[in-house]
Design a protein around this motif. Structure first.
Motif, PDB file in Angstrom:
ATOM      1  N   VAL A 195       6.608  -2.129   2.660  1.00 35.75           N
ATOM      2  CA  VAL A 195       5.937  -2.812   3.767  1.00 35.75           C
ATOM      3  C   VAL A 195       4.993  -3.879   3.232  1.00 35.75           C
ATOM      4  CG1 VAL A 195       4.442  -2.507   5.777  1.00 35.75           C
ATOM      5  CG2 VAL A 195       6.169  -0.776   5.240  1.00 35.75           C
ATOM      6  N   ALA A 196       4.315  -3.574   2.127  1.00 35.77           N
ATOM      7  CA  ALA A 196       3.395  -4.535   1.534  1.00 35.77           C
ATOM      8  C   ALA A 196       4.125  -5.793   1.080  1.00 35.77           C
ATOM      9  CB  ALA A 196       2.658  -3.906   0.353  1.00 35.77           C
ATOM     10  N   ARG A 197       5.395  -5.663   0.714  1.00 43.31           N
ATOM     11  CA  ARG A 197       6.174  -6.817   0.254  1.00 43.31           C
ATOM     12  C   ARG A 197       6.867  -7.552   1.385  1.00 43.31           C
ATOM     13  NH1 ARG A 197       8.848  -4.444  -5.398  1.00 43.31           N
ATOM     14  NH2 ARG A 197       6.899  -4.527  -6.608  1.00 43.31           N
ATOM     15  N   GLY A 198       6.599  -7.150   2.631  1.00 44.47           N
ATOM     16  CA  GLY A 198       7.083  -7.916   3.771  1.00 44.47           C
ATOM     17  C   GLY A 198       8.122  -7.252   4.639  1.00 44.47           C
ATOM     18  N   ALA A 199       8.607  -6.068   4.246  1.00 48.07           N
ATOM     19  CA  ALA A 199       9.583  -5.375   5.085  1.00 48.07           C
ATOM     20  C   ALA A 199       8.904  -4.871   6.353  1.00 48.07           C
ATOM     21  CB  ALA A 199      10.201  -4.206   4.318  1.00 48.07           C
ATOM     22  N   THR A 200       9.630  -4.831   7.455  1.00 51.98           N
ATOM     23  CA  THR A 200       9.057  -4.317   8.698  1.00 51.98           C
ATOM     24  C   THR A 200       9.010  -2.797   8.664  1.00 51.98           C
ATOM     25  OG1 THR A 200      11.182  -4.130   9.843  1.00 51.98           O
ATOM     26  CG2 THR A 200      10.046  -6.272   9.950  1.00 51.98           C
ATOM     27  N   HIS A 260      -1.042   5.255   7.702  1.00 52.37           N
ATOM     28  CA  HIS A 260      -2.427   5.516   8.116  1.00 52.37           C
ATOM     29  C   HIS A 260      -3.091   6.519   7.175  1.00 52.37           C
ATOM     30  CE1 HIS A 260      -2.347   3.014  11.570  1.00 52.37           C
ATOM     31  NE2 HIS A 260      -1.483   3.742  12.267  1.00 52.37           N
ATOM     32  N   ARG A 261      -2.292   7.478   6.676  1.00 53.30           N
ATOM     33  CA  ARG A 261      -2.866   8.469   5.754  1.00 53.30           C
ATOM     34  C   ARG A 261      -3.302   7.793   4.459  1.00 53.30           C
ATOM     35  NH1 ARG A 261      -0.515  12.445   2.129  1.00 53.30           N
ATOM     36  NH2 ARG A 261       1.588  11.839   2.764  1.00 53.30           N
ATOM     37  N   ILE A 262      -2.501   6.816   3.989  1.00 55.88           N
ATOM     38  CA  ILE A 262      -2.904   6.071   2.796  1.00 55.88           C
ATOM     39  C   ILE A 262      -4.221   5.337   3.052  1.00 55.88           C
ATOM     40  CG2 ILE A 262      -2.290   4.160   1.267  1.00 55.88           C
ATOM     41  CD1 ILE A 262       0.613   4.885   1.610  1.00 55.88           C
ATOM     42  N   GLU A 263      -4.335   4.727   4.236  1.00 56.61           N
ATOM     43  CA  GLU A 263      -5.563   3.996   4.559  1.00 56.61           C
ATOM     44  C   GLU A 263      -6.757   4.934   4.617  1.00 56.61           C
ATOM     45  OE1 GLU A 263      -4.329   0.046   7.017  1.00 56.61           O
ATOM     46  OE2 GLU A 263      -4.204   1.927   8.148  1.00 56.61           O
ATOM     47  N   ARG A 264      -6.568   6.140   5.180  1.00 58.62           N
ATOM     48  CA  ARG A 264      -7.678   7.099   5.227  1.00 58.62           C
ATOM     49  C   ARG A 264      -8.122   7.487   3.818  1.00 58.62           C
ATOM     50  NH1 ARG A 264      -4.578   9.493   9.277  1.00 58.62           N
ATOM     51  NH2 ARG A 264      -3.992  11.220   7.888  1.00 58.62           N
ATOM     52  N   GLU A 265      -7.155   7.725   2.938  1.00 59.36           N
ATOM     53  CA  GLU A 265      -7.514   8.130   1.584  1.00 59.36           C
ATOM     54  C   GLU A 265      -8.117   6.971   0.797  1.00 59.36           C
ATOM     55  OE1 GLU A 265      -4.802  10.429  -0.612  1.00 59.36           O
ATOM     56  OE2 GLU A 265      -4.090  11.583   1.106  1.00 59.36           O
ATOM     57  N   ALA A 266      -7.650   5.731   1.081  1.00 58.56           N
ATOM     58  CA  ALA A 266      -8.231   4.571   0.411  1.00 58.56           C
ATOM     59  C   ALA A 266      -9.604   4.223   0.968  1.00 58.56           C
ATOM     60  CB  ALA A 266      -7.298   3.374   0.556  1.00 58.56           C
ATOM     61  N   ALA A 272      -9.012  -0.397   5.762  1.00 63.59           N
ATOM     62  CA  ALA A 272      -7.791  -0.895   6.402  1.00 63.59           C
ATOM     63  C   ALA A 272      -7.012  -1.713   5.385  1.00 63.59           C
ATOM     64  CB  ALA A 272      -8.145  -1.747   7.609  1.00 63.59           C
ATOM     65  N   LEU A 273      -5.757  -1.345   5.160  1.00 62.63           N
ATOM     66  CA  LEU A 273      -4.929  -2.026   4.169  1.00 62.63           C
ATOM     67  C   LEU A 273      -3.969  -3.021   4.805  1.00 62.63           C
ATOM     68  CD1 LEU A 273      -4.075   1.064   1.929  1.00 62.63           C
ATOM     69  CD2 LEU A 273      -5.973  -0.559   1.690  1.00 62.63           C
ATOM     70  N   PHE A 274      -3.725  -2.865   6.107  1.00 62.54           N
ATOM     71  CA  PHE A 274      -2.809  -3.756   6.824  1.00 62.54           C
ATOM     72  C   PHE A 274      -3.507  -4.330   8.057  1.00 62.54           C
ATOM     73  CE2 PHE A 274       0.163  -0.821   4.709  1.00 62.54           C
ATOM     74  CZ  PHE A 274       1.022  -1.716   4.097  1.00 62.54           C
ATOM     75  N   GLN A 275      -3.060  -5.499   8.469  1.00 64.04           N
ATOM     76  CA  GLN A 275      -3.456  -6.058   9.756  1.00 64.04           C
ATOM     77  C   GLN A 275      -2.184  -6.565  10.436  1.00 64.04           C
ATOM     78  OE1 GLN A 275      -6.202  -9.208   8.931  1.00 64.04           O
ATOM     79  NE2 GLN A 275      -4.812 -10.276   7.539  1.00 64.04           N
ATOM     80  N   ARG A 276      -2.126  -6.440  11.739  1.00 64.82           N
ATOM     81  CA  ARG A 276      -0.910  -6.813  12.446  1.00 64.82           C
ATOM     82  C   ARG A 276      -0.876  -8.318  12.684  1.00 64.82           C
ATOM     83  NH1 ARG A 276       3.180  -4.494  14.451  1.00 64.82           N
ATOM     84  NH2 ARG A 276       2.359  -2.418  13.963  1.00 64.82           N
ATOM     85  N   ALA A 295      -8.306  -5.904   1.007  1.00 66.56           N
ATOM     86  CA  ALA A 295      -8.315  -4.587   0.364  1.00 66.56           C
ATOM     87  C   ALA A 295      -6.891  -4.120   0.096  1.00 66.56           C
ATOM     88  CB  ALA A 295      -9.042  -3.579   1.258  1.00 66.56           C
ATOM     89  N   GLY A 296      -5.971  -4.431   1.004  1.00 67.84           N
ATOM     90  CA  GLY A 296      -4.576  -4.059   0.819  1.00 67.84           C
ATOM     91  C   GLY A 296      -3.953  -4.732  -0.381  1.00 67.84           C
ATOM     92  N   HIS A 297      -4.282  -6.011  -0.583  1.00 65.66           N
ATOM     93  CA  HIS A 297      -3.766  -6.716  -1.760  1.00 65.66           C
ATOM     94  C   HIS A 297      -4.260  -6.058  -3.044  1.00 65.66           C
ATOM     95  CE1 HIS A 297      -1.577 -10.180  -0.179  1.00 65.66           C
ATOM     96  NE2 HIS A 297      -2.503 -10.308   0.762  1.00 65.66           N
ATOM     97  N   ALA A 298      -5.543  -5.696  -3.071  1.00 69.10           N
ATOM     98  CA  ALA A 298      -6.092  -5.054  -4.265  1.00 69.10           C
ATOM     99  C   ALA A 298      -5.409  -3.715  -4.523  1.00 69.10           C
ATOM    100  CB  ALA A 298      -7.594  -4.863  -4.104  1.00 69.10           C
ATOM    101  N   PHE A 299      -5.200  -2.945  -3.454  1.00 69.61           N
ATOM    102  CA  PHE A 299      -4.562  -1.637  -3.600  1.00 69.61           C
ATOM    103  C   PHE A 299      -3.099  -1.778  -4.007  1.00 69.61           C
ATOM    104  CE2 PHE A 299      -2.432   2.116  -1.738  1.00 69.61           C
ATOM    105  CZ  PHE A 299      -3.093   3.108  -2.430  1.00 69.61           C
ATOM    106  N   ALA A 300      -2.380  -2.753  -3.412  1.00 72.16           N
ATOM    107  CA  ALA A 300      -0.950  -2.933  -3.688  1.00 72.16           C
ATOM    108  C   ALA A 300      -0.704  -3.234  -5.159  1.00 72.16           C
ATOM    109  CB  ALA A 300      -0.381  -4.050  -2.814  1.00 72.16           C
ATOM    110  N   ALA A 301      -1.597  -3.998  -5.800  1.00 74.25           N
ATOM    111  CA  ALA A 301      -1.417  -4.310  -7.218  1.00 74.25           C
ATOM    112  C   ALA A 301      -1.413  -3.045  -8.056  1.00 74.25           C
ATOM    113  CB  ALA A 301      -2.519  -5.262  -7.683  1.00 74.25           C
ATOM    114  N   HIS A 302      -2.285  -2.088  -7.701  1.00 76.46           N
ATOM    115  CA  HIS A 302      -2.345  -0.834  -8.452  1.00 76.46           C
ATOM    116  C   HIS A 302      -1.153   0.061  -8.136  1.00 76.46           C
ATOM    117  CE1 HIS A 302      -6.293  -1.446 -10.280  1.00 76.46           C
ATOM    118  NE2 HIS A 302      -6.648  -2.007  -9.135  1.00 76.46           N
ATOM    119  N   VAL A 303      -0.691   0.031  -6.894  1.00 83.21           N
ATOM    120  CA  VAL A 303       0.508   0.796  -6.535  1.00 83.21           C
ATOM    121  C   VAL A 303       1.704   0.279  -7.330  1.00 83.21           C
ATOM    122  CG1 VAL A 303       2.159   1.279  -4.687  1.00 83.21           C
ATOM    123  CG2 VAL A 303      -0.296   1.477  -4.254  1.00 83.21           C
ATOM    124  N   ASP A 304       1.846  -1.046  -7.415  1.00 84.93           N
ATOM    125  CA  ASP A 304       2.943  -1.619  -8.188  1.00 84.93           C
ATOM    126  C   ASP A 304       2.892  -1.149  -9.638  1.00 84.93           C
ATOM    127  OD1 ASP A 304       3.813  -2.975  -5.958  1.00 84.93           O
ATOM    128  OD2 ASP A 304       2.922  -4.896  -6.530  1.00 84.93           O
TER     129      ASP A 304
END
Length: 305
Positions: free
Chosen positions: A15-20, A40-46, A49-53, A63-72
């Motif tokens: 989803v972070a890379r653009g998939a719906t 949402h569970r990932i966001e609670r643990e982080a 808010a990691l995504f915006q619509r 914050a999502g960009h920062a987290f996604a780099a570490h997930v990668d």
């Protein structure tokens, strides 16, 4: 993230890379609400808010960009670990992630992969095609071990070795005033429209550089994303172009003569380098290291024109 499993992180990565959410859920055989709850569970643990619509899509917050780099990085290291274990158990059954320039998919990649597989039949390849910018990203993101590219990427993090030189010829329309010639100066077409690849492709930069060496700036009439599209536009009489010949899928490759006249250029050294790149200082997995040596040993120095 004590209770976060890798499967959920992979869904986040998609989803972070653009998939719906809908497509990601379908591929994972989950319901859309189940995937939304996982995100949402990932966001609670982080704790943020990691995504915006944005319309129907989700976009990463800062914050999502920062987290996604570490997930990668986590998933990349985990996958590298799985590959290392698999190759330790069976060195002949490795996976080789290889990325390459679009134009190499018809003649360069098939024979080198085929000849390598003949000696190592249990080795598997993951193949991706890009322009030069995409190839650099594949290496820096860790999704490719090796890339076949045109020219040195010029990045200090990337090690590049030249494999061979590919001649670039002046392609002109069949009814062009130079069409009956075998050779011409690039300066002879200084006033004509050029057909080139879009910005981000090395062949475009090479064309502009060679025209500058011939004493002019090319007047660009059309831009494309594939060499064969450019060749078709030349055949249709829409301009001229500097292009490599199409080649047969043999190694060493033999040139295939297209219907469109292709003239040898005499006033500048008209060619491009083809090379193999990897991350500088990185120890390649055994299967990839064997494939790299195979390519270096079998590549011809210069292609015939």
């Amino acid at each position: 993230m004590d209770d976060m499993d890798l499967h959920v992180l992979r869904l986040f990565q998609e989803v972070a890379r653009g998939a719906t959410v809908t497509d990601t859920a379908a591929r994972a055989r989950l319901t859309q609400p189940a995937l939304s709850r996982a995100l949402h569970r990932i966001e609670r643990e982080a704790g943020a808010a990691l995504f915006q619509r944005a319309g129907r899509a989700l976009r990463l917050t800062p914050a999502g960009h920062a987290f996604a780099a570490h997930v990668d990085a986590i998933l990349e290291r985990y996958d590298e670990g799985l590959r290392a274990v698999a190759e330790a158990v069976d060195p002949e059954a490795g996976v080789i992630p290889l990325a390459f320039l679009h134009t190499f998919g018809t003649w360069l990649v098939p024979p080198v992969v085929s000849s390598f597989r003949a000696a190592h039949p249990r080795t598997r390849f993951e193949l991706r095609q890009h322009g030069e910018e995409g190839l650099v990203r594949e290496l820096l993101d860790g999704t490719a071990d090796l890339v076949l590219t045109s020219g040195d990427p010029g990045d200090p993090l990337i090690s590049w070795v030249r494999l061979l030189e590919e001649p670039l010829l002046l392609a002109v329309p069949p009814r062009h005033r130079l069409a009956r010639r075998k050779q011409a100066r690039l300066a002879d077409v200084a006033e004509e429209e050029f057909i080139v690849l879009r910005p981000g492709y090395a062949l475009r930069e090479t064309t502009v550089r060679l025209c500058a060496q011939a004493g002019f700036t090319p007047r660009i009439g059309f831009e494309g994303e594939e060499v064969e599209t450019l060749r078709g536009l030349v055949t249709a009489g829409l301009g001229v172009a500097l292009l490599p010949l199409p080649h047969t899928a043999t190694f060493p490759p033999e040139p295939a003569q297209p219907a469109t006249p292709h003239l040898r250029v005499t006033d500048v050294s008209s060619a491009r380098d083809i090379g193999l790149a990897q991350l500088a200082g990185r120890d390649l997995p055994p299967a990839t290291a064997r494939f790299r040596e195979h390519v270096l040993a079998t590549a011809p120095r210069t292609l015939p024109a």
